[in-house]
Design an enzyme around this catalytic site. Structure first.
Site, short mmCIF file in Angstrom:
data_model
loop_
_atom_site.label_atom_id
_atom_site.label_comp_id
_atom_site.label_asym_id
_atom_site.label_seq_id
_atom_site.Cartn_x
_atom_site.Cartn_y
_atom_site.Cartn_z
N ASN A 165 0.81 -1.24 0.00
CA ASN A 165 0.00 0.00 0.00
C ASN A 165 0.83 1.28 0.00
O ASN A 165 0.41 2.30 0.52
CB ASN A 165 -0.96 0.03 1.21
CG ASN A 165 -1.88 -1.17 1.20
OD1 ASN A 165 -2.37 -1.56 0.14
ND2 ASN A 165 -2.06 -1.80 2.35
N ARG A 166 2.01 1.21 -0.55
CA ARG A 166 2.90 2.37 -0.65
C ARG A 166 3.32 2.93 0.71
O ARG A 166 3.83 4.03 0.80
CB ARG A 166 2.25 3.50 -1.48
CG ARG A 166 1.95 3.10 -2.92
CD ARG A 166 3.28 2.90 -3.68
NE ARG A 166 3.09 2.45 -5.05
CZ ARG A 166 3.15 1.17 -5.44
NH1 ARG A 166 3.35 0.20 -4.57
NH2 ARG A 166 3.01 0.88 -6.71
#
Ligand SMILES: Cc1cc2nc3c(=O)[nH]c(=O)nc-3n(C[C@H](O)[C@H](O)[C@H](O)COP(=O)(O)O)c2cc1C
Length: 215
Positions: free
Chosen positions: A192-193
């Site tokens: 999710n970065r």
């Protein structure tokens, strides 16, 4: 002509970098990461790194070189001191080196000051190189403009003749630089970065300050 790469997307899930598991000295964490990358499959030359310098023209320039040694003091690579990077470093020794190890989803970015290593250390490394690499260092007036490939090949042939049965000594314009780090940032890809970024910064008392950066 155009190609849209907007769909290139990857989730990074292989590892994590947490404050509880890191050493106080960044060179020890570098060593741990380097060993892990070496032991894992899929990176041909884990010691390949980019070196960026600020050139005489004011532009930054990156190029890949090979890391040949690291110690608590810094990172050593070898090159031609009269190359574009050599001239850039002579004018501004502040450089940035970085590693990207895609198989482990890791990046390391090091800012530091580059210095020529002692002549005897460059001699020792030059001595250990195969003959072809030794002659290659002499043949190539690195970063200069040459008329064509034949020019180099002819020069190599001439050198091979003139060095027959003779020791090839290190030319004074070729040798090592050590990059002494002032900051080392470790980046570990996460889902999710929400990647992990831990930065070590050298303090005036030579201790390392450790901070987490937003991804
Ligand atoms: C995988 C790889 C390894 C390289 N290793 C070195 C090296 O150790 N030393 C070096 O001077 N150039 C090395 N090069 C070539 C440099 O990228 C660059 O072309 C050369 O040093 C000239 O750079 P400059 O004109 O910016 O000074 C390597 C290139 C690649 C792709």
């Amino acid at each position: 002509m155009q190609k849209d790469l907007g769909n290139y997307r990857k989730s990074y899930e292989k590892s994590a970098l947490t404050e509880g598991t890191i050493s106080a000295n960044p060179m020890e964490l570098f060593q741990k990461w380097f060993y892990e990358v070496e032991a894992s499959e899929g990176v041909d030359e884990p010691n390949a790194m980019t070196v960026s310098t600020v050139g005489l023209d004011g532009f930054p320039k990156n190029r890949v070189v090979l890391l040949k040694k690291y110690t608590y003091e810094g990172f050593i690579f070898y090159t031609n001191y009269e190359s574009e990077k050599g001239k850039a470093i002579a004018q501004n020794p502040k450089v940035c080196i970085s590693f990207f190890w895609p198989n482990m989803e890791r990046q390391v970015i090091i800012k530091g000051n580059a210095e020529k290593i002692a002549e005897n250390l460059s001699d020792g490394y030059f001595e250990s190189r195969p003959l072809g690499s030794k002659l290659g260092a002499i043949v190539s007036d690195q970063s200069s403009v040459i008329p064509d490939r034949e020019f180099l090949e002819e020069k190599l042939k001439d050198l091979e003749k003139s060095y027959e049965n003779k020791e090839v000594e290190r030319p004074l314009y070729w040798g090592g630089f050590i990059v002494k780090p002032v900051s080392i940032e470790f980046w570990q890809g996460r889902p999710n970065r929400l990647h992990d970024r831990i930065r070590y910064s050298l303090q005036p008392d030579f201790d390392w300050k450790i901070e987490r950066l937003a991804p």
